[in-house]
Motif scaffolding. Structure first.
Motif, PDB file in Angstrom:
ATOM      1  N   ARG A  21      18.229   7.948  66.766  1.00 23.64           N
ATOM      2  CA  ARG A  21      18.764   6.453  66.412  1.00 23.64           C
ATOM      3  C   ARG A  21      19.518   6.306  67.629  1.00 23.64           C
ATOM      4  NH1 ARG A  21      14.451   5.803  63.570  1.00 23.64           N
ATOM      5  NH2 ARG A  21      14.532   6.980  61.851  1.00 23.64           N
ATOM      6  N   SER A  22      19.804   4.778  67.894  1.00 26.37           N
ATOM      7  CA  SER A  22      20.682   4.518  68.882  1.00 26.37           C
ATOM      8  C   SER A  22      21.940   4.645  68.565  1.00 26.37           C
ATOM      9  CB  SER A  22      20.362   2.998  69.274  1.00 26.37           C
ATOM     10  OG  SER A  22      20.786   2.352  68.181  1.00 26.37           O
ATOM     11  N   PRO A  23      23.096   4.770  69.478  1.00 22.78           N
ATOM     12  CA  PRO A  23      24.291   4.900  69.127  1.00 22.78           C
ATOM     13  C   PRO A  23      24.839   3.698  68.533  1.00 22.78           C
ATOM     14  CG  PRO A  23      24.045   5.438  71.581  1.00 22.78           C
ATOM     15  CD  PRO A  23      22.801   4.964  70.740  1.00 22.78           C
ATOM     16  N   GLY A  24      24.436   2.512  68.630  1.00 23.95           N
ATOM     17  CA  GLY A  24      24.864   1.190  67.919  1.00 23.95           C
ATOM     18  C   GLY A  24      24.412   1.234  66.384  1.00 23.95           C
ATOM     19  N   ALA A  25      23.238   1.824  66.338  1.00 23.76           N
ATOM     20  CA  ALA A  25      22.703   1.863  64.614  1.00 23.76           C
ATOM     21  C   ALA A  25      23.502   2.953  64.288  1.00 23.76           C
ATOM     22  CB  ALA A  25      21.478   2.372  64.753  1.00 23.76           C
ATOM     23  N   ARG A  26      23.958   4.206  64.820  1.00 23.57           N
ATOM     24  CA  ARG A  26      24.768   5.054  64.079  1.00 23.57           C
ATOM     25  C   ARG A  26      26.328   4.743  63.845  1.00 23.57           C
ATOM     26  NH1 ARG A  26      24.180   9.764  67.817  1.00 23.57           N
ATOM     27  NH2 ARG A  26      23.252   8.633  69.315  1.00 23.57           N
ATOM     28  N   ALA A  27      26.758   4.020  64.827  1.00 21.15           N
ATOM     29  CA  ALA A  27      28.059   3.275  64.650  1.00 21.15           C
ATOM     30  C   ALA A  27      28.110   2.283  63.521  1.00 21.15           C
ATOM     31  CB  ALA A  27      28.660   2.865  66.116  1.00 21.15           C
ATOM     32  N   LEU A  28      27.127   1.510  63.391  1.00 24.76           N
ATOM     33  CA  LEU A  28      26.968   0.527  62.576  1.00 24.76           C
ATOM     34  C   LEU A  28      26.976   1.198  61.206  1.00 24.76           C
ATOM     35  CD1 LEU A  28      26.967  -2.454  61.906  1.00 24.76           C
ATOM     36  CD2 LEU A  28      24.245  -2.359  61.663  1.00 24.76           C
ATOM     37  N   ALA A  29      26.397   2.275  60.950  1.00 22.29           N
ATOM     38  CA  ALA A  29      25.995   2.960  59.631  1.00 22.29           C
ATOM     39  C   ALA A  29      27.614   3.370  59.192  1.00 22.29           C
ATOM     40  CB  ALA A  29      25.145   4.179  59.560  1.00 22.29           C
ATOM     41  N   MET A  30      28.080   3.966  60.233  1.00 25.09           N
ATOM     42  CA  MET A  30      29.608   4.805  59.782  1.00 25.09           C
ATOM     43  C   MET A  30      30.600   3.552  59.225  1.00 25.09           C
ATOM     44  SD  MET A  30      30.148   7.930  62.274  1.00 25.09           S
ATOM     45  CE  MET A  30      29.751   7.115  63.730  1.00 25.09           C
ATOM     46  N   PHE A  31      30.640   2.674  60.191  1.00 28.91           N
ATOM     47  CA  PHE A  31      31.470   1.379  60.054  1.00 28.91           C
ATOM     48  C   PHE A  31      31.181   0.471  58.639  1.00 28.91           C
ATOM     49  CE2 PHE A  31      32.310   1.415  64.666  1.00 28.91           C
ATOM     50  CZ  PHE A  31      33.516   2.194  64.626  1.00 28.91           C
ATOM     51  N   THR A  32      29.946   0.423  58.409  1.00 31.63           N
ATOM     52  CA  THR A  32      29.405  -0.243  57.146  1.00 31.63           C
ATOM     53  C   THR A  32      29.887   0.547  56.010  1.00 31.63           C
ATOM     54  OG1 THR A  32      27.705  -1.108  58.418  1.00 31.63           O
ATOM     55  CG2 THR A  32      27.436  -1.017  55.823  1.00 31.63           C
ATOM     56  N   GLY A  33      29.653   1.914  56.185  1.00 28.49           N
ATOM     57  CA  GLY A  33      30.215   2.721  55.053  1.00 28.49           C
ATOM     58  C   GLY A  33      31.811   2.527  54.805  1.00 28.49           C
ATOM     59  N   GLY A  34      32.483   2.498  55.820  1.00 33.88           N
ATOM     60  CA  GLY A  34      34.024   2.409  55.669  1.00 33.88           C
ATOM     61  C   GLY A  34      34.528   1.243  54.941  1.00 33.88           C
ATOM     62  N   VAL A  35      33.613   0.119  55.092  1.00 32.34           N
ATOM     63  CA  VAL A  35      33.954  -1.242  54.505  1.00 32.34           C
ATOM     64  C   VAL A  35      33.333  -1.096  53.116  1.00 32.34           C
ATOM     65  CG1 VAL A  35      33.416  -3.631  54.948  1.00 32.34           C
ATOM     66  CG2 VAL A  35      33.907  -2.465  56.745  1.00 32.34           C
ATOM     67  N   LEU A  36      31.980  -0.809  53.044  1.00 33.67           N
ATOM     68  CA  LEU A  36      31.382  -0.959  51.637  1.00 33.67           C
ATOM     69  C   LEU A  36      31.969  -0.029  50.451  1.00 33.67           C
ATOM     70  CD1 LEU A  36      27.769  -1.539  52.212  1.00 33.67           C
ATOM     71  CD2 LEU A  36      29.382  -3.195  51.619  1.00 33.67           C
ATOM     72  N   VAL A  37      32.164   1.170  50.744  1.00 28.79           N
ATOM     73  CA  VAL A  37      32.497   2.119  49.804  1.00 28.79           C
ATOM     74  C   VAL A  37      33.909   1.819  49.654  1.00 28.79           C
ATOM     75  CG1 VAL A  37      32.814   4.864  49.520  1.00 28.79           C
ATOM     76  CG2 VAL A  37      30.878   3.923  50.646  1.00 28.79           C
ATOM     77  N   ALA A  38      34.949   1.651  50.434  1.00 30.85           N
ATOM     78  CA  ALA A  38      36.301   1.692  50.298  1.00 30.85           C
ATOM     79  C   ALA A  38      36.449   0.222  49.496  1.00 30.85           C
ATOM     80  CB  ALA A  38      37.118   1.642  51.438  1.00 30.85           C
ATOM     81  N   GLY A  39      35.754  -0.852  50.039  1.00 33.48           N
ATOM     82  CA  GLY A  39      35.789  -2.158  49.255  1.00 33.48           C
ATOM     83  C   GLY A  39      35.490  -2.031  47.813  1.00 33.48           C
ATOM     84  N   VAL A  40      34.037  -1.533  47.458  1.00 34.77           N
ATOM     85  CA  VAL A  40      33.754  -1.500  46.136  1.00 34.77           C
ATOM     86  C   VAL A  40      34.481  -0.534  45.287  1.00 34.77           C
ATOM     87  CG1 VAL A  40      31.703  -0.387  44.802  1.00 34.77           C
ATOM     88  CG2 VAL A  40      31.406  -1.719  46.866  1.00 34.77           C
ATOM     89  N   SER A  41      35.048   0.418  45.892  1.00 29.80           N
ATOM     90  CA  SER A  41      35.967   1.355  45.262  1.00 29.80           C
ATOM     91  C   SER A  41      37.317   0.639  44.745  1.00 29.80           C
ATOM     92  CB  SER A  41      36.404   2.665  45.953  1.00 29.80           C
ATOM     93  OG  SER A  41      35.382   3.318  46.254  1.00 29.80           O
ATOM     94  N   ALA A  42      37.855  -0.114  45.652  1.00 28.15           N
ATOM     95  CA  ALA A  42      39.123  -0.844  45.445  1.00 28.15           C
ATOM     96  C   ALA A  42      38.726  -1.878  44.684  1.00 28.15           C
ATOM     97  CB  ALA A  42      39.689  -1.545  46.841  1.00 28.15           C
ATOM     98  N   ALA A  43      37.733  -2.830  44.623  1.00 29.42           N
ATOM     99  CA  ALA A  43      37.475  -3.879  43.689  1.00 29.42           C
ATOM    100  C   ALA A  43      37.294  -3.309  42.545  1.00 29.42           C
ATOM    101  CB  ALA A  43      36.411  -4.532  44.270  1.00 29.42           C
ATOM    102  N   SER A  44      36.534  -2.420  42.241  1.00 27.88           N
ATOM    103  CA  SER A  44      36.423  -1.986  40.904  1.00 27.88           C
ATOM    104  C   SER A  44      37.627  -1.384  40.083  1.00 27.88           C
ATOM    105  CB  SER A  44      35.349  -0.505  41.191  1.00 27.88           C
ATOM    106  OG  SER A  44      34.113  -0.981  41.642  1.00 27.88           O
TER     107      SER A  44
END
Length: 286
Positions: free
Chosen positions: A168-191
């Motif tokens: 996969r392209s470096p951009g797609a891999r980087a986006l996957a990691m940063f998306t996880g940092g935002v989504l998982v922490a955000g959903v956990s904190a909001a819950s």
């Protein structure tokens, strides 16, 4: 320069526990700080890597990277912000143990004699670190200890999956990691905030926005440094240099009151670091 870049990355992560604690003392839960910290990187990747989102959406393997990276950052940042930094970082660096098992399961890599030695060293070190002072089973005795273990497991999963998705392209891999940092922490904190277990994002004044933005920028630089260094050095050398994070985190925690170091923790930590160094040596021979 690649080695210096990796050392900068490891140093920023090794010192990250201190600003997380400052924001927590001001009223910002570490998970909300994590969301804001990764949001800047996510926006930059979205703006500069055209097609990364479409590639990420078409790649189920990258969805697992998103989940693993998100849990890793959520667990590690929460753990070092609230627990004994020395213990959390050492338990996090059991990652080579989990990497051996996951590489066997996902990548079908063989289990070698060296891998068996690494597993024994890492398990022995973990038992020493987790052993209660008064005796008993060596299991996590606090939430931060458990977060350190979980973070190391998912960090290993993240690394193994990145190897599997190397086409996969470096951009797609980087986006996957940063998306996880935002989504998982955000959903956990909001819950947690929704049921009263954590506050909603709040700071005592606008003056706190400047250090918050500075922290987000530092972690963006840290991630750029990691990508720059890891792309230009052998994997074994990268692994050794990244271990700089352990003495930086432990030393700063001992100096600033963020952790303690007794005999059994030092012994267990030495065994865990030895397992990580053996992992680098095995990659070099390969």
């Amino acid at each position: 320069m690649p080695i210096l870049a990796l050392m900068l990355n490891a140093t920023i992560w090794g010192l990250s526990w201190w600003p997380f604690r400052q924001f927590e003392s001001a009223g910002m839960h570490p998970l909300w700080t994590t969301v804001i910290m990764y949001l800047l990187s996510w926006v930059v990747v979205m703006a500069t890597q055209r097609g990364a989102m479409a590639e990420w959406w078409r790649s189920p393997g990258l969805w697992l990277v998103t989940l693993a990276a998100g849990v890793t950052n959520t667990a590690f940042n929460w753990g070092v912000a609230t627990g004994d930094v020395v213990r959390v970082v050492l338990l996090f660096y059991l990652m080579p143990l989990w990497a051996v098992l996951l590489a066997r399961l996902i990548l079908k890599e063989p289990l070698t004699a060296m891998a068996g030695l690494r597993i024994a060293l890492a398990l022995g070190g973990a038992m020493a670190v987790l052993a209660p002072a008064g005796g008993g089973w060596p299991v996590p005795s606090s939430l931060p200890d458990a977060l350190g273990l979980i973070g190391g497991m998912t960090f290993a999963l993240n690394n193994v999956m990145l190897r599997r998705e190397s086409a996969r392209s470096p951009g797609a891999r980087a986006l996957a990691m940063f998306t996880g940092g935002v989504l998982v922490a955000g959903v956990s904190a909001a819950s947690m905030a929704g049921v009263g277990l954590a506050p909603w994002p709040w700071l005592p004044g606008a003056v706190w926005l400047l250090p918050l933005a500075g922290m987000a920028l530092l972690f963006f630089i840290s991630n750029l440094s990691l990508q720059y260094g890891a792309a230009r050095l052998p994997a074994n050398l990268t692994a050794v240099v990244m271990l700089t994070e352990v003495p930086v985190a432990a030393g700063s925690a001992l100096l600033l009151g963020g952790g303690t170091l007794d005999g059994k923790t030092a012994l267990g930590g030495g065994a865990i670091l030895a397992a990580a160094l053996l992992a680098a040596l095995e990659h070099r021979r390969a």
